[in-house]
Design a protein around this motif. Structure first.
Motif, mmCIF file in Angstrom:
data_model
loop_
_atom_site.group_PDB
_atom_site.id
_atom_site.type_symbol
_atom_site.label_atom_id
_atom_site.label_comp_id
_atom_site.label_asym_id
_atom_site.label_seq_id
_atom_site.Cartn_x
_atom_site.Cartn_y
_atom_site.Cartn_z
ATOM 1 N N LYS A 85 1.570 -18.506 24.550
ATOM 2 C CA LYS A 85 0.438 -17.670 24.173
ATOM 3 C C LYS A 85 -0.606 -17.801 25.278
ATOM 4 C CE LYS A 85 0.959 -17.695 19.190
ATOM 5 N NZ LYS A 85 2.124 -18.557 18.895
ATOM 6 N N VAL A 86 -0.938 -16.678 25.872
ATOM 7 C CA VAL A 86 -1.798 -16.690 27.049
ATOM 8 C C VAL A 86 -3.058 -15.863 26.782
ATOM 9 C CG1 VAL A 86 -1.941 -16.021 29.490
ATOM 10 C CG2 VAL A 86 0.221 -16.907 28.570
ATOM 11 N N CYS A 87 -4.202 -16.395 27.170
ATOM 12 C CA CYS A 87 -5.462 -15.636 27.104
ATOM 13 C C CYS A 87 -6.103 -15.625 28.477
ATOM 14 C CB CYS A 87 -6.476 -16.307 26.172
ATOM 15 S SG CYS A 87 -6.153 -16.118 24.432
ATOM 16 N N ILE A 88 -6.460 -14.458 28.944
ATOM 17 C CA ILE A 88 -7.234 -14.366 30.180
ATOM 18 C C ILE A 88 -8.532 -13.621 29.865
ATOM 19 C CG2 ILE A 88 -7.282 -13.568 32.578
ATOM 20 C CD1 ILE A 88 -4.233 -13.744 32.618
ATOM 21 N N PHE A 89 -9.654 -14.301 30.097
ATOM 22 C CA PHE A 89 -10.962 -13.730 29.800
ATOM 23 C C PHE A 89 -11.692 -13.356 31.086
ATOM 24 C CE2 PHE A 89 -10.290 -16.712 26.270
ATOM 25 C CZ PHE A 89 -10.717 -15.977 25.177
ATOM 26 N N ALA A 90 -12.535 -12.337 30.998
ATOM 27 C CA ALA A 90 -13.517 -12.094 32.051
ATOM 28 C C ALA A 90 -14.900 -12.254 31.429
ATOM 29 C CB ALA A 90 -13.359 -10.702 32.647
ATOM 30 N N TYR A 91 -15.673 -13.189 31.990
ATOM 31 C CA TYR A 91 -16.999 -13.529 31.473
ATOM 32 C C TYR A 91 -18.039 -13.260 32.560
ATOM 33 C CZ TYR A 91 -20.755 -16.479 29.554
ATOM 34 O OH TYR A 91 -21.948 -16.939 29.058
ATOM 35 N N THR A 238 22.936 -16.802 24.594
ATOM 36 C CA THR A 238 22.622 -18.180 24.175
ATOM 37 C C THR A 238 21.950 -18.238 22.803
ATOM 38 O OG1 THR A 238 20.422 -18.125 25.156
ATOM 39 C CG2 THR A 238 22.220 -18.823 26.589
ATOM 40 N N GLU A 239 21.613 -17.098 22.256
ATOM 41 C CA GLU A 239 20.912 -16.990 20.973
ATOM 42 C C GLU A 239 19.538 -17.649 20.978
ATOM 43 O OE1 GLU A 239 23.441 -17.966 17.696
ATOM 44 O OE2 GLU A 239 24.880 -16.422 18.222
ATOM 45 N N GLN A 240 19.022 -17.896 22.147
ATOM 46 C CA GLN A 240 17.656 -18.397 22.283
ATOM 47 C C GLN A 240 16.666 -17.309 21.877
ATOM 48 O OE1 GLN A 240 17.869 -19.859 26.389
ATOM 49 N NE2 GLN A 240 15.943 -20.923 25.948
ATOM 50 N N GLN A 241 15.529 -17.721 21.324
ATOM 51 C CA GLN A 241 14.488 -16.747 20.991
ATOM 52 C C GLN A 241 13.155 -17.223 21.526
ATOM 53 O OE1 GLN A 241 13.933 -15.315 17.096
ATOM 54 N NE2 GLN A 241 16.112 -15.020 16.656
ATOM 55 N N VAL A 242 12.364 -16.305 22.031
ATOM 56 C CA VAL A 242 11.007 -16.665 22.438
ATOM 57 C C VAL A 242 10.024 -15.638 21.888
ATOM 58 C CG1 VAL A 242 11.609 -17.890 24.567
ATOM 59 C CG2 VAL A 242 11.215 -15.432 24.648
ATOM 60 N N GLN A 243 8.823 -16.137 21.608
ATOM 61 C CA GLN A 243 7.757 -15.240 21.160
ATOM 62 C C GLN A 243 6.495 -15.561 21.926
ATOM 63 O OE1 GLN A 243 7.397 -15.347 16.821
ATOM 64 N NE2 GLN A 243 7.808 -13.158 16.961
ATOM 65 N N GLY A 244 6.143 -14.695 22.827
ATOM 66 C CA GLY A 244 4.943 -14.924 23.631
ATOM 67 C C GLY A 244 3.891 -13.879 23.326
ATOM 68 N N VAL A 245 2.659 -14.211 23.663
ATOM 69 C CA VAL A 245 1.566 -13.255 23.493
ATOM 70 C C VAL A 245 0.713 -13.290 24.752
ATOM 71 C CG1 VAL A 245 -0.369 -12.524 22.057
ATOM 72 C CG2 VAL A 245 1.473 -13.833 21.023
ATOM 73 N N LEU A 246 0.376 -12.121 25.230
ATOM 74 C CA LEU A 246 -0.537 -12.027 26.359
ATOM 75 C C LEU A 246 -1.796 -11.308 25.894
ATOM 76 C CD1 LEU A 246 -1.036 -12.354 29.458
ATOM 77 C CD2 LEU A 246 -0.013 -10.088 29.746
ATOM 78 N N ASN A 247 -2.923 -12.015 25.922
ATOM 79 C CA ASN A 247 -4.218 -11.420 25.554
ATOM 80 C C ASN A 247 -5.062 -11.280 26.809
ATOM 81 O OD1 ASN A 247 -4.321 -11.437 22.491
ATOM 82 N ND2 ASN A 247 -3.833 -13.580 22.904
ATOM 83 N N LEU A 248 -5.508 -10.085 27.080
ATOM 84 C CA LEU A 248 -6.362 -9.857 28.246
ATOM 85 C C LEU A 248 -7.701 -9.335 27.725
ATOM 86 C CD1 LEU A 248 -3.532 -8.227 30.338
ATOM 87 C CD2 LEU A 248 -4.452 -10.520 30.645
ATOM 88 N N ILE A 249 -8.769 -10.076 28.006
ATOM 89 C CA ILE A 249 -10.024 -9.834 27.300
ATOM 90 C C ILE A 249 -11.182 -9.596 28.277
ATOM 91 C CG2 ILE A 249 -11.677 -10.830 25.650
ATOM 92 C CD1 ILE A 249 -8.751 -12.666 25.325
ATOM 93 N N ASP A 250 -11.775 -8.444 28.138
ATOM 94 C CA ASP A 250 -12.964 -8.091 28.924
ATOM 95 C C ASP A 250 -14.155 -8.310 27.996
ATOM 96 O OD1 ASP A 250 -14.889 -6.909 30.521
ATOM 97 O OD2 ASP A 250 -13.779 -5.051 30.851
ATOM 98 N N LEU A 251 -14.865 -9.421 28.209
ATOM 99 C CA LEU A 251 -15.945 -9.773 27.290
ATOM 100 C C LEU A 251 -17.167 -8.890 27.514
ATOM 101 C CD1 LEU A 251 -15.684 -13.669 27.554
ATOM 102 C CD2 LEU A 251 -15.142 -12.283 25.535
ATOM 103 N N ALA A 252 -17.982 -8.780 26.487
ATOM 104 C CA ALA A 252 -19.244 -8.044 26.626
ATOM 105 C C ALA A 252 -20.167 -8.802 27.570
ATOM 106 C CB ALA A 252 -19.898 -7.893 25.258
#
Ligand code: ADP
Length: 356
Positions: A85-91, A238-252
């Motif tokens: 789970k990834v978050c990238i913010f711009a502040y 291989t029956e492997q499973q992954v669940q990722g999230v990419l959040n890209l956030i432009d803050l006020a």
């Protein structure tokens, strides 16, 4: 292990001739060149005698291209495909280059920002991984948080004006399930298979974003913009499973009250922004201090991102800086905030801020 995954990059935009014509002198930012600081330090001159120095994981000066910046985050983006789970913010204050960093400009192509570049990389890599048996499903959603209210940027009633009636019947209630997945009721989620599809959605979202006017920037955005890509990968051999999230956030914009000349609605907006930005910093510091209670629920933004801020998630914050002397007060505030966040990385306060 909650801490250890926050990195802070600082980016200073070039002096803009059309903005900086108000009689203010040139840039007040310089970069220490000693080996210790190379590429990581920034000095800010308040006046002839007061100098502030800060250190970050990386500092991009006014010459850094969008590609230079992307190269440094591409591995982080990649890890969303690996199931993180990834978050990238711009502040930063309004006008400091947050939207330029995240979205960039569509033309010319080299001015594309991190969001389109990240998506291109994700689609390209997921194609390559097909030969190793991986099949990915990608789902995109885009929302903004304005005055502590969620707005769906992809709702069918859009683009164009904000449909108040539609909003009334929609709750956009945030829920987290035990698997660490976040659900926002009534939020539009779109299956995407190609960069072309996402680009179209990004355009739609850009049109839908609410913009406000302040004295500092005609088009300044008074809302937080959250782009979310959910990635589910299954390996057929291989029956492997992954669940990722990419959040890209432009803050006020992080500017304080006086400078934006806020009254009435603007005042309310600014207070909501300040509240959610301080909630974000409270959460980051509380995670870093390994406190039992992390105050995720104090704002919509932190509650929405809860599963992506703790645990083994990865967070990167850009602090965007305007180089002009007229912005030095705001720049000091932004840099101090970011330096505190940066010190969370190793859990103990580093020698970040030296005032001379
Ligand atoms: P914010 O989103 O923080 O309000 P913007 O991204 O809109 O700020 O940037 C303000 C102005 O500066 C825009 O005209 C933008 O194109 C320009 N700008 C910002 N960063 C850069 C950069 N690194 N190179 C060139 N122009 C930039």
């Amino acid at each position: 292990e909650l801490k250890g995954n926050i990195r802070v990059f600082c980016r200073v935009r070039p002096v803009l001739s059309d903005v900086d014509c108000s009689g203010t002198e040139g840039p007040v930012v310089s970069y220490p060149t000693s080996v210790e600081f190379l590429g990581r330090g920034i000095d800010l001159m308040h006046n002839a005698v007061q100098k502030y120095s800060f250190t970050f994981d990386k500092v991009f000066n006014h010459e850094a291209s969008q590609e230079d910046v992307f190269v440094e985050i591409s591995q982080l983006v990649q890890s969303a495909l690996d199931g993180y789970k990834v978050c990238i913010f711009a502040y930063g204050q309004t006008g400091s280059g947050k939207t330029y960093t995240m979205m960039g400009k569509p033309e010319p192509l080299e001015q594309k920002g991190l969001i389109p570049r990240s998506l291109e990389q994700i689609f390209q890599t997921s194609q390559l991984l097909q030969s190793q048996g991986w099949k990915y499903k990608m789902q995109a959603s885009m929302l903004e948080i304005y005055n502590e209210t969620i707005r769906d940027l992809l709702s069918p009633g859009r683009p164009g004006s904000f449909d108040a009636n539609a909003a009334l019947s929609k709750q956009y209630a945030i829920k987290h399930d035990p698997n660490g997945n976040t659900h926002v009721s009534d939020l539009t989620i779109v299956d995407v298979c190609s960069i072309k599809e996402v680009s179209f959605l990004l355009q739609q979202a850009a049109q839908s974003r609410s913009v406000g006017k302040t004295q500092m920037n005609e088009q300044s955005s008074r809302s937080h913009f959250v782009f979310t890509l959910r990635i589910t990968g299954v390996n057929e051999s291989t029956e492997q499973q992954v669940q990722g999230v990419l959040n890209l956030i432009d803050l006020a914009g992080s500017e304080r009250l006086a400078k934006s000349g806020s009254t009435g609605d603007r005042l309310k907006e600014t207070q909501a922004i300040n509240k959610s930005l301080s909630a974000l910093s409270d959460v980051i510091f509380s995670i870093a201090k390994k406190e039992d209670h992390v105050p995720f629920r104090n704002s919509k933004l932190t509650y929405l991102l809860q599963p992506c801020l703790g645990g083994d998630s990865k967070t990167l914050m850009f602090v965007n800086i305007s180089p002009e002397s007229s912005s030095v007060g705001e720049s000091i505030c932004s840099l101090r905030f970011a330096a505190r966040v940066n010190s969370c990385e190793i859990g103990i306060p580093r020698r970040q801020t030296q005032m001379r």
